[in-house]
Each structure stands twice: as structure tokens, then as C-alpha cells.
Design an enzyme around this catalytic site. Structure first.
Site, PDB file in Angstrom:
ATOM      1  N   ASP A 186       0.830  -1.206   0.000  1.00 48.01           N
ATOM      2  CA  ASP A 186       0.000   0.000   0.000  1.00 48.01           C
ATOM      3  C   ASP A 186       0.866   1.258   0.000  1.00 48.01           C
ATOM      4  O   ASP A 186       1.962   1.259   0.563  1.00 48.01           O
ATOM      5  CB  ASP A 186      -0.903  -0.018   1.249  1.00 48.01           C
ATOM      6  CG  ASP A 186      -2.078   0.937   1.126  1.00 48.01           C
ATOM      7  OD1 ASP A 186      -2.284   1.533   0.044  1.00 48.01           O
ATOM      8  OD2 ASP A 186      -2.794   1.108   2.129  1.00 48.01           O
ATOM      9  N   ASN A 244     -10.627  -2.568  -6.455  1.00 45.77           N
ATOM     10  CA  ASN A 244      -9.790  -1.613  -7.203  1.00 45.77           C
ATOM     11  C   ASN A 244     -10.384  -1.228  -8.562  1.00 45.77           C
ATOM     12  O   ASN A 244      -9.967  -0.227  -9.159  1.00 45.77           O
ATOM     13  CB  ASN A 244      -8.361  -2.160  -7.405  1.00 45.77           C
ATOM     14  CG  ASN A 244      -7.525  -2.150  -6.142  1.00 45.77           C
ATOM     15  OD1 ASN A 244      -6.627  -2.971  -5.967  1.00 45.77           O
ATOM     16  ND2 ASN A 244      -7.799  -1.220  -5.231  1.00 45.77           N
TER      17      ASN A 244
HETATM   18  C1  FPP Z   1      -1.868   0.068  -3.483  1.00 41.53           C
HETATM   19  O1  FPP Z   1      -1.365   1.396  -3.379  1.00 41.53           O
HETATM   20  C2  FPP Z   1      -1.258  -0.608  -4.615  1.00 41.53           C
HETATM   21  C3  FPP Z   1      -1.935  -1.157  -5.672  1.00 41.53           C
HETATM   22  C4  FPP Z   1      -3.404  -1.160  -5.787  1.00 41.53           C
HETATM   23  C5  FPP Z   1      -1.201  -1.779  -6.797  1.00 41.53           C
HETATM   24  C6  FPP Z   1      -0.093  -2.678  -6.370  1.00 41.53           C
HETATM   25  C7  FPP Z   1       0.652  -3.128  -7.546  1.00 41.53           C
HETATM   26  C8  FPP Z   1       1.996  -3.127  -7.653  1.00 41.53           C
HETATM   27  C9  FPP Z   1       2.917  -2.710  -6.578  1.00 41.53           C
HETATM   28  C10 FPP Z   1       2.611  -3.635  -8.870  1.00 41.53           C
HETATM   29  C11 FPP Z   1       2.884  -5.104  -8.694  1.00 41.53           C
HETATM   30  C12 FPP Z   1       3.273  -5.679  -9.948  1.00 41.53           C
HETATM   31  C13 FPP Z   1       3.093  -6.961 -10.298  1.00 41.53           C
HETATM   32  C14 FPP Z   1       3.623  -7.379 -11.598  1.00 41.53           C
HETATM   33  C15 FPP Z   1       2.380  -7.947  -9.485  1.00 41.53           C
HETATM   34  P1  FPP Z   1      -2.399   2.600  -3.526  1.00 41.53           P
HETATM   35  O2  FPP Z   1      -2.493   2.957  -4.960  1.00 41.53           O
HETATM   36  O3  FPP Z   1      -3.699   2.220  -2.885  1.00 41.53           O
HETATM   37  O4  FPP Z   1      -1.679   3.720  -2.719  1.00 41.53           O
HETATM   38  P2  FPP Z   1      -2.396   4.928  -1.928  1.00 41.53           P
HETATM   39  O5  FPP Z   1      -3.111   4.313  -0.764  1.00 41.53           O
HETATM   40  O6  FPP Z   1      -1.242   5.771  -1.524  1.00 41.53           O
HETATM   41  O7  FPP Z   1      -3.324   5.617  -2.896  1.00 41.53           O
END
Ligand code: FPP
Length: 242
Positions: free
Chosen positions: A21, A69
Site C-alpha cells: 500500500d 480496485n
Molecule cells: C496500493 O497502493 C497498490 C496497488 C493497488 C497496486 C499494487 C501493484 C503493484 C505494486 C505492482 C505489482 C506488480 C506486479 C507485476 C504484481 P495505492 O495505490 O492504494 O496507494 P495509496 O493508498 O497511496 O493511494
């Protein structure tokens, strides 16, 4: 701790799951588009895989995309799907070299053909690897997973294959995406949030939780080792007395 095998420790650990996250906040705090944070997040995934391999972890699960998501802005969702397609296929040679078998905890329905193609390709190409299993939760929701398991059992019951009195935890577990995989010993969540967000609800019954304020793109091999050290200090009783 560098190079040590955590399975030699008193609190033997086989399975670590990670809620990655903070990508969005990492990006916006730098004046970047959110998708830049996700791309940087892939680097942190590489660090985590390396640290888990070094620690002798057998199963590493990462939460890449939840059913919820889909409710994000279209641009971000499309960007993430493109990232998954590109990265998953690109990483295959390196994963094979490291001995990492990849499996997706995934509802493939609702994903594009391109994404499903890259998931299948990755699972097939890495299927023989034995050093560690990387489970990627993608288009995953724990309640949905449990409902699917219940439906599968109900269908068997309706067909007379099982009777309601045969239904037990083992049967339900065998219908989850994680069938035959040990429950996570440790669940890590980054970015300071302290919740499970519909991740591995059944499997987390006795997991230890580790929360860190570090945003996912800043998560390093050392961050992973710190989490394992903290886990090593926990007393696990599984509902019993010592
Ligand atoms: C949450 O952070 C993250 C995600 C929804 C995406 C996670 C994906 C990756 C790290 C890429 C992984 C890659 C592979 C190939 C599996 P957020 O966007 O919710 O962060 P925020 O809370 O700060 O908005």
C-alpha cells in the site's frame, strides 16, 4: 540477520503475505502521476522476492489488485492492467533463474484476454520452479473467494456427491484459491494503514500482523528483514495457553 534462514528460528515461518500500500501517495507527494508509484512498486516487489528467497521463505503472497480496485479512475485501472501484462511476462526469465514458481490467486473472469494470457504464460513457464512459490492476488477478493468455495460445495451437495454433515473446514479450504498452501504466518501492510481490506480473510485466522509506515515503493530488502525480526519476537499460541 543477513543470509540467515528463518526456518531455523523458533518461530519457523513458511508463508509471508504482503499488502503493498502507498504507491499513490508516494507518487502524488512527488508531483507524479499515481501510475508512476505503481511502476516504482514493481522495484519493491523485486526487493521483497530477493529478501524472501534469502530468508528461505517457501510462499510469498502479494496483493496486486483487489476486486474493489475496479472502482478507481479508468486511467489508473488501465495503467495497472498494462503494467501487469508487461511486467509479468518480462519478469519470467529472472523468476525462473531464481527458482520462483508463480501462481495467481485470481478470478480470471472480468480480466482482458491480454492479461489472462500473460498470467497463464507466467504460470506455465515457472511451473517447474521449486525454491519459492510467489502467489499474486490479482482481481482477488476474499469474500468472493469464500462465496465461490461455498457454491462449489453446494453444487456437490445438490448433486448428491456430499452430504451437509460431510462439510468441514478441510473441505472448504480445498475449494479456495490457496488449496494445499499453508496459511500465512505473517501479513505485512505498508503505508501506515491497519486493516485487511478483504485479503485472505479465511487464511488469516492465526496470522501475525506487521504494520509499517513505509510507503510501498520505499520498501526494501532491509524493511522485509525488519518485519521477519519482529515476527521472530512474537509468541504464537493459536488460541492455546503456553
Ligand atoms: C496500493 O497502493 C497498490 C496497488 C493497488 C497496486 C499494487 C501493484 C503493484 C505494486 C505492482 C505489482 C506488480 C506486479 C507485476 C504484481 P495505492 O495505490 O492504494 O496507494 P495509496 O493508498 O497511496 O493511494
Amino acid at each position: 540477520m543477513h543470509g540467515s534462514n528463518f526456518n531455523d528460528m523458533e518461530n519457523g515461518i513458511r508463508h509471508v503475505a504482503v499488502i503493498m500500500d502507498g504507491n499513490g501517495r508516494w507518487a502524488t507527494s512527488r508531483g507524479l502521476e499515481r501510475i508512476e508509484g505503481h511502476y516504482r512498486g514493481v522495484e519493491a516487489v523485486r526487493h521483497t522476492i530477493n529478501a524472501a528467497l534469502e530468508a528461505g521463505i517457501e510462499y510469498l503472497t502479494i496483493y496486486a489488485f483487489s476486486k474493489e480496485n475496479w472502482g478507481r479512475q479508468k486511467d489508473e485501472v488501465n495503467g495497472l492492467m498494462e503494467l501487469f501484462c508487461k511486467t509479468i511476462s518480462l519478469e519470467v526469465p529472472s523468476l525462473i533463474e531464481k527458482g520462483v514458481r508463480v501462481r495467481f490467486l485470481c478470478d480470471r473472469a472480468g480480466l482482458s484476454e491480454d492479461v489472462v494470457g500473460s498470467l497463464d504464460y507466467c504460470e506455465n513457464k515457472t511451473g517447474h520452479c521449486e525454491r519459492m512459490t510467489l502467489l499474486v492476488a490479482l482481481n482477488y477478493g476474499a469474500r468472493d473467494e469464500i462465496v465461490s468455495a461455498v457454491k462449489a460445495i453446494a453444487a456437490k451437495a445438490a448433486g448428491g456427491e456430499v452430504s451437509p454433515s460431510d462439510i468441514d473446514e478441510k473441505m472448504l479450504e480445498s475449494c479456495l484459491y490457496t488449496a494445499a498452501i499453508p496459511d500465512p504466518d505473517l501479513i505485512i501492510r505498508t503505508s501506515g494503514e491497519q486493516r485487511l481490506s478483504n485479503f485472505l480473510l479465511w487464511q488469516a485466522a492465526y496470522s501475525e500482523f506487521y504494520f509499517t509506515p513505509v510507503l510501498w515503493p520505499d520498501f526494501t530488502e532491509e524493511s522485509f528483514r525488519e518485519a521477519l525480526c519482529e515476527f521472530g519476537r512474537r509468541k504464537r499460541r493459536f488460541g492455546k495457553t503456553e
